[in-house]
Design a protein around this motif. Structure first.
Motif, PDB file in Angstrom:
ATOM      1  N   THR A 188       0.837  -1.202   0.000  1.00  0.00           N
ATOM      2  CA  THR A 188       0.000   0.000   0.000  1.00  0.00           C
ATOM      3  C   THR A 188       0.864   1.241   0.000  1.00  0.00           C
ATOM      4  OG1 THR A 188      -1.374  -1.302   1.468  1.00  0.00           O
ATOM      5  CG2 THR A 188      -2.001   0.998   1.136  1.00  0.00           C
ATOM      6  N   LEU A 189       1.868   1.226   0.883  1.00  0.00           N
ATOM      7  CA  LEU A 189       2.718   2.402   1.015  1.00  0.00           C
ATOM      8  C   LEU A 189       3.482   2.652  -0.285  1.00  0.00           C
ATOM      9  CD1 LEU A 189       3.661   4.434   3.269  1.00  0.00           C
ATOM     10  CD2 LEU A 189       5.758   3.116   3.272  1.00  0.00           C
ATOM     11  N   GLU A 190       4.055   1.580  -0.845  1.00  0.00           N
ATOM     12  CA  GLU A 190       4.860   1.750  -2.048  1.00  0.00           C
ATOM     13  C   GLU A 190       4.029   2.286  -3.205  1.00  0.00           C
ATOM     14  OE1 GLU A 190       8.049  -1.245  -3.311  1.00  0.00           O
ATOM     15  OE2 GLU A 190       6.628  -1.326  -4.962  1.00  0.00           O
ATOM     16  N   PHE A 216      -1.064  21.205  -3.485  1.00  0.00           N
ATOM     17  CA  PHE A 216      -2.507  21.266  -3.680  1.00  0.00           C
ATOM     18  C   PHE A 216      -3.151  19.918  -3.348  1.00  0.00           C
ATOM     19  CE2 PHE A 216      -6.242  20.640  -6.356  1.00  0.00           C
ATOM     20  CZ  PHE A 216      -7.015  21.739  -5.993  1.00  0.00           C
ATOM     21  N   LEU A 217      -2.535  18.849  -3.856  1.00  0.00           N
ATOM     22  CA  LEU A 217      -3.078  17.512  -3.605  1.00  0.00           C
ATOM     23  C   LEU A 217      -3.045  17.164  -2.118  1.00  0.00           C
ATOM     24  CD1 LEU A 217      -1.553  15.577  -6.614  1.00  0.00           C
ATOM     25  CD2 LEU A 217      -3.955  16.130  -6.239  1.00  0.00           C
ATOM     26  N   ALA A 218      -1.932  17.550  -1.469  1.00  0.00           N
ATOM     27  CA  ALA A 218      -1.810  17.239  -0.041  1.00  0.00           C
ATOM     28  C   ALA A 218      -2.934  17.900   0.739  1.00  0.00           C
ATOM     29  CB  ALA A 218      -0.457  17.701   0.464  1.00  0.00           C
ATOM     30  N   LEU A 219      -3.308  19.108   0.313  1.00  0.00           N
ATOM     31  CA  LEU A 219      -4.332  19.829   1.060  1.00  0.00           C
ATOM     32  C   LEU A 219      -5.747  19.428   0.651  1.00  0.00           C
ATOM     33  CD1 LEU A 219      -2.864  23.448   1.140  1.00  0.00           C
ATOM     34  CD2 LEU A 219      -2.941  21.776   2.996  1.00  0.00           C
ATOM     35  N   TYR A 220      -5.954  19.279  -0.660  1.00  0.00           N
ATOM     36  CA  TYR A 220      -7.342  19.225  -1.125  1.00  0.00           C
ATOM     37  C   TYR A 220      -7.781  17.908  -1.762  1.00  0.00           C
ATOM     38  CZ  TYR A 220      -6.775  24.210  -0.407  1.00  0.00           C
ATOM     39  OH  TYR A 220      -6.507  25.419   0.136  1.00  0.00           O
ATOM     40  N   ALA A 221      -6.863  16.979  -2.009  1.00  0.00           N
ATOM     41  CA  ALA A 221      -7.316  15.733  -2.631  1.00  0.00           C
ATOM     42  C   ALA A 221      -8.392  15.103  -1.760  1.00  0.00           C
ATOM     43  CB  ALA A 221      -6.143  14.768  -2.804  1.00  0.00           C
ATOM     44  N   PRO A 222      -9.586  14.836  -2.349  1.00  0.00           N
ATOM     45  CA  PRO A 222     -10.664  14.313  -1.520  1.00  0.00           C
ATOM     46  C   PRO A 222     -10.410  12.848  -1.205  1.00  0.00           C
ATOM     47  CG  PRO A 222     -11.365  14.433  -3.803  1.00  0.00           C
ATOM     48  CD  PRO A 222      -9.968  14.958  -3.759  1.00  0.00           C
ATOM     49  N   GLY A 223     -10.823  12.423  -0.053  1.00  0.00           N
ATOM     50  CA  GLY A 223     -10.798  10.996   0.258  1.00  0.00           C
ATOM     51  C   GLY A 223      -9.443  10.442   0.638  1.00  0.00           C
ATOM     52  N   LEU A 224      -8.481  11.324   0.972  1.00  0.00           N
ATOM     53  CA  LEU A 224      -7.197  10.814   1.452  1.00  0.00           C
ATOM     54  C   LEU A 224      -7.251  10.652   2.962  1.00  0.00           C
ATOM     55  CD1 LEU A 224      -4.291  12.651  -0.404  1.00  0.00           C
ATOM     56  CD2 LEU A 224      -5.223  10.380  -0.799  1.00  0.00           C
ATOM     57  N   HIS A 225      -6.554   9.634   3.453  1.00  0.00           N
ATOM     58  CA  HIS A 225      -6.443   9.485   4.894  1.00  0.00           C
ATOM     59  C   HIS A 225      -5.410  10.471   5.407  1.00  0.00           C
ATOM     60  CE1 HIS A 225      -8.836   5.890   4.834  1.00  0.00           C
ATOM     61  NE2 HIS A 225      -8.076   5.395   3.875  1.00  0.00           N
ATOM     62  N   ALA A 226      -5.464  10.713   6.709  1.00  0.00           N
ATOM     63  CA  ALA A 226      -4.524  11.669   7.296  1.00  0.00           C
ATOM     64  C   ALA A 226      -3.084  11.248   7.033  1.00  0.00           C
ATOM     65  CB  ALA A 226      -4.781  11.787   8.792  1.00  0.00           C
ATOM     66  N   TRP A 227      -2.817   9.941   7.128  1.00  0.00           N
ATOM     67  CA  TRP A 227      -1.426   9.489   6.940  1.00  0.00           C
ATOM     68  C   TRP A 227      -0.968   9.716   5.524  1.00  0.00           C
ATOM     69  CZ3 TRP A 227      -0.028   5.454   3.646  1.00  0.00           C
ATOM     70  CH2 TRP A 227      -1.056   4.606   3.195  1.00  0.00           C
ATOM     71  N   GLN A 228      -1.901   9.630   4.573  1.00  0.00           N
ATOM     72  CA  GLN A 228      -1.520   9.866   3.181  1.00  0.00           C
ATOM     73  C   GLN A 228      -1.211  11.344   2.951  1.00  0.00           C
ATOM     74  OE1 GLN A 228      -5.050   7.888   1.737  1.00  0.00           O
ATOM     75  NE2 GLN A 228      -3.798   6.315   0.726  1.00  0.00           N
TER      76      GLN A 228
END
Lengths: 403, 414
Positions: free
Chosen positions: B145-147, B179-191
């Motif tokens: 998953t991480l990779e 932008f993705l780090a802030l606004y990508a929908p549906g990401l978990h906090a760790w992601q």
């Protein structure tokens, strides 16, 4: 390399310079590879990619070319890291040529190198073409992991040419004491004297292991490479046969210290030739397969005794055997097959022509016969002849073929 | 080479540098093995990075290059406070003198140039923290998953805004990763945390990508100057000449940054004297250096030329302006395409809108398709669209959650 986060880098005692602006550390002495897990993961990915592309890579021309140096066999392009980049095969870029007044040194790199240079723009391509080289050894390993051992008679395991010391008899002198035999000698001596028991060990009871010469185990193998060189065998057909013989020899080298290759080319008449002639000289005429089988049999009888050698014979043809020769060919093939560990017949067509009568006859008899239509089939032929180590793989290959 | 040797040499080199006025900063030198140096190089100079197979791959390349004596790394300098420099313990002592002078100039460059004014001065420990966090995520969510996630994130890690001034993450339209780090929908906090960490690291390396030629040119110029002020033994003179010759060696058609950089910095010094040197040290990036100081003469002397990729022709361009323009285009944005994100539309429609600003060079299309798939499936987890031009025609590549479709959106103007 050890790492402490409180004092980020620094391994031990540091030397201060006079001005005290600089410090110098001796570093950790041991070459600890901190990147080993990353390298391992990368290798895993390479192995995956090899397995994924095996059928293609087996018949890869590089493999045959680089056989001598055994270094970079072939390349996989699939391990590129995915990035958004400029198309490196398009447009112009700035490059450094030889400056004015300085000529290209004799034998230096060509200035007219076309294709790719700085990689279409700065940051990319520190290594030029980004491909992952694959070692021949890795590729072989992947190929052979799919192949089972060919039919081997362990009783008749070929003997080598050399001799090696082996433990055998026992004697009264020696360096390695044999306890059991010593006690046995004492017991029999006492029994002879009337009291069967172990008592009063005397110097004459001592027994030692004796070294004796024994034939070296695991000896030679011989591959009889039979090929039709009639007019209808083109470069493509020869190339497939060549790939096949290359891998067969490589595979057998894993099992035997030495592998001999005997090349027999035939049209209506068979003759033993050297490798170069075998693959390169064009020939013409019709096809009489039995001639090759008979010659192969004869050579085996003359030069490769059954006790010394495991023999393998493979015949590649385009299937245009003379109809009148078919009964003789079949009979001589049977006789040859009795003589060798493994006999295989490969028929190469690049069209969808139906297989020859010889093929059908061999097939009906339950002999190993395979059809090759493309480069990918070389691996299939290897698996067919030597047997798949994993039956699932055989099925997968067949599925791929049918698609 | 021993610590004592190096200390003694540093005293010599330091004195000479002082005399010529190169600002010196406290630096820690560490003698390491060649293998360790190659590891450092694979990690971008850092002693510790997060685990990723691409580092292993890079290390393999460096080791092979070394084993076949194709190339060899003598030093790695880390932009850090205090500065760190790693030296190859197996380096010949005579060569060390040159390398030390070179290192001191690199350190000065990192500390005085505007590009690095805002890079973290404790990046080594920051990256240690990153590794720790990544390791804990790997334990929790599994390597696979991480990779897969990191592979996708690295596609976007090239695009974290061009400006070297540290605005907050995700503010600039060309800060795609932010932008993705802030606004990508549906990401978990760790992601999000992983994207943020990769953003931080990419920002740290970005100024170095923009100053490759300038930095090497500056360091080469200075080590020559420093060594000219030293009383050298015959062996040292010979080693210096040899090292210099190797550094500025031409291997067409490669653009040797040492050679080109040295030439440009030399020009700067010749044309504008110490004021020029100051500009090089403080404000000029690769593009600026070329724009300011690549003259017709410099093009002629350096042997710069324009090469064609598609046709098999390489001929020196008579028109030096064209050579210069081509070089500038190559160096623009560190050789990476310019992408921006349409923030408003992306946030309102839920479909990530990326725009490639075409500057005369097409994108690698098969790669782009792959990249889009990774971003859509792993990060944005929804529809992703990128508009670009290919062979003069405007295209819209759309990943709708399952497949990539290529739509032609009309003839472009040029």
């Amino acid at each position: 390399m050890r790492h402490r986060s409180d004092k980020a880098v620094g391994y031990g005692v540091s030397t201060m310079t006079r001005s005290q602006r600089f410090t110098v550390g001796g570093g950790d002495p041991g070459p600890v590879n901190v990147l080993a897990p990353d390298q391992r993961r990368h290798r895993e990915k390479i192995e995956q990619a090899i397995r994924h592309n095996l059928a293609d890579m087996v018949a890869e021309e590089h493999v045959l070319v680089t056989r001598g140096e055994r270094r970079f066999a072939t390349r996989i392009e699939h391990l590129k890291e995915c990035r958004i980049r400029y198309d490196a095969h398009q447009g112009t870029w700035a490059s450094l040529g030889w400056p004015e007044g300085q000529n290209r040194p004799e034998g230096g790199p060509e200035n007219e190198s076309s294709g790719r240079g700085v990689g279409g723009g700065g940051a990319e391509a520190a290594f030029g073409e980004e491909e992952t080289p694959v070692l021949l050894e890795d590729l072989s390993q992947a190929v052979f992991s799919y192949l089972a051992l060919p039919d081997l008679d362990p009783e008749r395991m070929a003997k080598g040419e050399g001799w090696t010391g082996a433990l055998g008899e026992f004697g009264r002198k020696g360096t390695r004491w044999a306890k059991r035999q010593t006690l046995w000698a004492n017991l029999t001596k006492n029994a002879y004297l009337g009291q069967p028991r172990i008592k009063d060990l005397a110097p004459e009871d001592l027994r030692f292991w004796q070294w004796s010469d024994a034939p070296q185990p695991g000896g030679g193998a011989v591959v009889m490479a039979l090929m039709d060189t009639s007019g209808s065998m083109g470069n493509f057909e020869k190339y497939l046969a060549k790939s096949f013989f290359f891998w067969t020899a490589e595979f057998l080298r894993q099992l035997y210290p030495s592998v001999d290759l005997v090349f027999i080319a035939h049209d209506v008449r068979a003759r033993e030739v050297d490798e170069d002639t075998f693959f390169h000289r064009g020939a013409s005429g019709g096809t009489v397969s039995s001639s090759a089988y008979l010659l192969a049999y004869q050579i085996l009888e003359e030069r490769y005794s059954q006790e010394q050698y495991n023999a393998y014979a493979f015949h590649f043809s385009d299937g245009g055997n003379l109809t009148s020769d078919n009964p003789t060919a079949l009979a001589s093939a049977m006789r040859l097959q009795e003589r060798v560990n493994l006999f295989g017949y490969g028929e190469i067509h690049d069209t969808d022509r139906s297989p020859s009568q010889l093929y059908q006859a061999l097939h009906k008899q339950g002999r190993r016969a395979v059809l090759l239509r493309s480069k990918e089939d070389v691996l299939g032929a290897l698996v067919e002849f030597f047997g798949a180590a994993d039956p699932r793989f055989e099925t997968a290959l067949k599925d791929k073929k049918e698609r | 080479m021993t610590q004592i040797n190096v200390s003694a040499m540093l005293d010599r080199v330091g004195e000479s540098a002082d005399r010529f006025g190169l600002p010196l900063y406290s630096t820690h030198f560490e003698l390491v093995s060649t293998c360790q140096l190659n590891q450092l190089a694979s990690y971008g100079g850092m002693p510790v990075r997060y685990r990723h197979w691409s580092f292993g791959k890079l290390f393999g390349h460096y080791q092979t290059a070394y084993d076949f004596r194709q190339s060899r790394i003598y030093e790695m300098v880390i932009n850090h406070d205090p500065a760190y420099a790693f030296l190859d313990r197996a380096m010949e002592p005579t060569r060390t003198l040159v390398v030390l002078a070179h290192v001191l100039a690199h350190v000065a460059y990192f500390r005085s140039h505007a590009a690095f004014a805002l890079t973290a001065s404790d990046e080594v420990s920051v990256m240690v923290e990153h590794r720790r966090a990544m390791e804990s995520y790997q334990r929790r969510y599994g390597r696979k998953t991480l990779e897969a996630f990191v592979d996708a994130a690295l596609v976007m890690a090239d695009f974290t805004a061009e400006s070297v001034r540290n605005r907050s993450m995700g503010e600039e339209p060309d800060d795609l990763l932010g932008f993705l780090a802030l606004y990508a929908p549906g990401l978990h906090a760790w992601q999000r945390h992983i994207l943020t960490m990769l953003h931080q690291e990419a920002r740290y390396f970005w100024p170095q990508q923009l100053t490759k030629i300038a930095n090497e040119g500056y360091a080469t110029f200075w080590h020559r100057r420093i060594l000219s002020g030293l009383r050298l033994t015959d062996d040292e003179v010979l080693a210096m000449a040899k090292t210099n010759a190797e550094l500025v060696q031409v291997t067409p058609p490669q653009l040797n940054p040492y050679r080109l950089g040295y030439l440009l910095v030399q020009q700067a010094q010749m044309v504008d004297g110490e004021r020029g040197m100051l500009r090089v040290a403080k404000e000029l990036f690769d593009t600026g250096l070329v724009r300011e100081y690549l003259t017709a003469d410099a093009v002629r002397i350096s042997g710069l030329q324009v090469s064609w990729t598609d046709a098999a022709k390489v001929e020196p361009e008579k028109n030096w302006m064209e050579v210069k323009q081509t070089l500038l285009a190559d160096l623009d944005h560190a050789g990476l395409p310019r992408l921006t994100v349409d923030r408003k539309t992306s946030l309102n429609t839920g479909c990530l809108q990326l725009i490639h600003r075409h500057t005369g060079r097409d994108l690698d299309y098969p790669m782009l398709t792959q990249a889009l798939t990774l971003v859509a499936e792993q990060i944005w987890r929804g529809e992703v669209v990128i508009t670009t031009k290919y062979r003069g025609i405007a295209h819209r590549l759309r990943h709708d959650g399952k497949t990539v479709r290529d739509e032609v959106i009309g003839e472009a103007m040029n």
